[in-house]
Design a protein around this motif. Structure first.
Motif, short mmCIF file in Angstrom:
data_model
loop_
_atom_site.label_atom_id
_atom_site.label_comp_id
_atom_site.label_asym_id
_atom_site.label_seq_id
_atom_site.Cartn_x
_atom_site.Cartn_y
_atom_site.Cartn_z
N VAL A 159 0.87 -1.18 0.00
CA VAL A 159 0.00 0.00 0.00
C VAL A 159 0.91 1.22 0.00
O VAL A 159 2.04 1.16 0.48
N GLN A 160 0.41 2.33 -0.56
CA GLN A 160 1.24 3.54 -0.58
C GLN A 160 0.38 4.79 -0.44
O GLN A 160 -0.82 4.77 -0.66
N GLY A 161 1.05 5.90 -0.06
CA GLY A 161 0.32 7.09 0.38
C GLY A 161 0.12 8.18 -0.64
O GLY A 161 -0.20 9.32 -0.26
N GLY A 162 0.28 7.90 -1.92
CA GLY A 162 0.05 8.93 -2.93
C GLY A 162 -1.41 9.19 -3.19
O GLY A 162 -2.30 8.45 -2.76
N ALA A 163 -1.67 10.29 -3.92
CA ALA A 163 -3.06 10.62 -4.29
C ALA A 163 -3.59 9.64 -5.34
O ALA A 163 -4.79 9.45 -5.47
N LYS A 164 -2.68 9.02 -6.07
CA LYS A 164 -3.04 8.02 -7.07
C LYS A 164 -1.97 6.95 -7.08
O LYS A 164 -0.92 7.09 -6.43
N ARG A 165 -2.21 5.89 -7.82
CA ARG A 165 -1.22 4.81 -7.89
C ARG A 165 0.09 5.34 -8.50
O ARG A 165 0.08 6.18 -9.38
N SER A 166 1.19 4.82 -7.98
CA SER A 166 2.50 5.25 -8.44
C SER A 166 2.90 4.48 -9.69
O SER A 166 2.73 3.27 -9.77
N ARG A 167 3.47 5.18 -10.65
CA ARG A 167 3.98 4.51 -11.85
C ARG A 167 5.14 3.59 -11.52
O ARG A 167 5.48 2.69 -12.30
N PHE A 168 5.76 3.80 -10.32
CA PHE A 168 6.90 2.98 -9.93
C PHE A 168 6.48 1.71 -9.17
O PHE A 168 7.28 0.80 -9.03
N ALA A 169 5.25 1.70 -8.69
CA ALA A 169 4.72 0.51 -8.01
C ALA A 169 3.23 0.41 -8.33
O ALA A 169 2.38 0.55 -7.45
N PRO A 170 2.89 0.16 -9.59
CA PRO A 170 1.49 0.25 -10.04
C PRO A 170 0.56 -0.77 -9.42
O PRO A 170 -0.66 -0.56 -9.41
N ASP A 171 1.09 -1.87 -8.90
CA ASP A 171 0.23 -2.90 -8.31
C ASP A 171 -0.17 -2.58 -6.87
O ASP A 171 -1.06 -3.23 -6.32
N ALA A 172 0.49 -1.61 -6.28
CA ALA A 172 0.19 -1.26 -4.87
C ALA A 172 -0.95 -0.25 -4.82
O ALA A 172 -0.86 0.83 -5.41
N PRO A 173 -2.04 -0.57 -4.12
CA PRO A 173 -3.14 0.38 -4.01
C PRO A 173 -2.76 1.57 -3.14
O PRO A 173 -1.80 1.50 -2.35
N THR A 174 -3.49 2.67 -3.29
CA THR A 174 -3.32 3.78 -2.37
C THR A 174 -4.02 3.44 -1.05
O THR A 174 -4.84 2.53 -0.99
N PHE A 175 -3.70 4.19 -0.01
CA PHE A 175 -4.40 3.98 1.26
C PHE A 175 -5.91 4.20 1.07
O PHE A 175 -6.73 3.48 1.64
N ARG A 176 -6.26 5.20 0.27
CA ARG A 176 -7.68 5.48 0.04
C ARG A 176 -8.36 4.29 -0.63
O ARG A 176 -9.47 3.91 -0.25
N GLU A 177 -7.71 3.71 -1.62
CA GLU A 177 -8.28 2.53 -2.28
C GLU A 177 -8.47 1.38 -1.30
O GLU A 177 -9.40 0.58 -1.44
N ALA A 178 -7.56 1.29 -0.33
CA ALA A 178 -7.61 0.20 0.64
C ALA A 178 -8.58 0.47 1.80
O ALA A 178 -8.71 -0.37 2.70
N GLY A 179 -9.26 1.61 1.77
CA GLY A 179 -10.24 1.91 2.80
C GLY A 179 -9.73 2.79 3.92
O GLY A 179 -10.41 2.96 4.95
N PHE A 180 -8.56 3.42 3.73
CA PHE A 180 -7.98 4.31 4.73
C PHE A 180 -7.82 5.69 4.10
O PHE A 180 -6.86 5.94 3.36
#
Length: 325
Positions: free
Chosen positions: A225-246
């Motif tokens: 999971v990562q804290g950007g406003a959108k998915r990172s081009r450097f780790a596209p498979d990792a959801p954002t915290f918002r996507e994960a429900g946080f």
């Protein structure tokens, strides 16, 4: 021509000539700075994201200033030791620091330190790097859902490493716990280098590493999971915290400061040089190759941004103090 006029004209010519000679000397005196190496202080151990940013900036800043820029690591107390040293240094431009938001602001909020957010001359912010949670790729935790499930099943037992109290990863952990009604066991480190080593060695179960710190470790770790406003081009498979429900965002922002009271001509020299660094396509390519993003904010704009962020962190502190968490 009378001798009186001749003497007067000669005197005027002499004064004009001496002024003409003096002016280039003054200009040369201004242009001669720096006359010795500049020290660029990093508050974390070598090998982490802030250290990598500093070493890249130093190389390009040398080209613009025509002098040597030496990176000095002074790790400890989540960057506090380095920030104290910078705030107390002579404001002559020979000691600068790479700061790391939110630690720059969060440390004076959570405890008494030797500096305040207004103890610095803000030159420019250069880099943004989202916070991220990572795990060993061959470990039992494969996703953010797995981490939540394990934390609920074993309250206070899942070990989570960060680069220190009040850093962006630690604040992300605090928000993650608050919003998910969870409790993990926080383990602070002196920098991302030793933190990544311990994650790979399975001494901790999860780690707060920025995208630019986690991705270079390769397929031995997984960003969940990562804290950007959108998915990172450097780790596209990792959801954002918002996507994960946080519903929050968190990142590291890295910029350059000097001690308060910097002479205007030196401040301008440094600010102009950093603006040229940020506009250099080679520099942009270099930081992108480190899996980070350019976020150039000139001094006044950056300082105003930090004042707004300070209000946000102050409210968060009142709602959920993160010190010792």
């Amino acid at each position: 021509m009378s001798s009186r006029h001749s003497r007067r004209d000669l005197l005027a010519a002499g004064l004009a000539g001496s002024t003409a000679l003096a002016m280039p000397a003054f200009v040369r005196a201004q242009d001669s700075w720096p006359t010795r190496p500049i020290e660029l202080v990093v508050g974390f151990a070598a090998g982490g994201g802030t250290d990598t940013t500093a070493r890249t900036v130093a190389r390009y800043l040398e080209r613009e200033l025509g002098g040597q820029v030496i990176v000095a690591n002074r790790p400890g107390a989540s960057g506090e030791l380095a920030l104290n040293a910078i705030s107390k240094a002579a404001p002559d431009g020979y000691l600068l620091g790479v700061t790391n938001y939110p630690g720059l602001l969060s440390l004076p909020i959570e405890r008494n330190v030797g500096y305040k957010s207004d103890s610095f001359h803000y030159l420019a912010n250069l880099v943004s790097d989202p916070s991220a949670f990572s795990v060993a790729a061959d470990g039992p935790i494969k996703s953010i859902a797995d981490l939540v499930a394990k934390a609920k099943a074993e309250p206070g037992k899942v070990t989570f490493g960060s680069t220190g109290v009040g850093t962006d990863e630690h604040l992300a952990l605090s928000l993650f716990e608050q919003l998910g009604s969870l409790k993990l066991s926080h383990v602070p480190y002196r920098g991302a280098g030793p933190l990544g080593t311990d994650l790979l060695g399975r001494h901790i179960e999860a780690a707060g590493l920025n995208i630019g710190e986690a991705v270079p470790l390769g397929d031995k770790i997984k960003v969940i999971v990562q804290g950007g406003a959108k998915r990172s081009r450097f780790a596209p498979d990792a959801p954002t915290f918002r996507e994960a429900g946080f519903p929050f965002e968190m990142r590291s922002e890295r910029g350059i400061v000097a001690p308060k009271g910097l002479k205007p001509e030196i401040a301008k020299r440094l600010s102009d040089a950093l603006a040229k660094v940020a506009a250099n396509p080679d520099f942009v390519r270099q930081i992108e190759s480190q899996y980070t993003e350019l976020l150039y904010l000139p001094g006044e704009t950056w300082e105003a941004h930090l004042k707004r962020e300070n209000e946000v962190l102050s409210r968060l502190w009142k709602e959920r103090p993160w010190s010792g968490n």
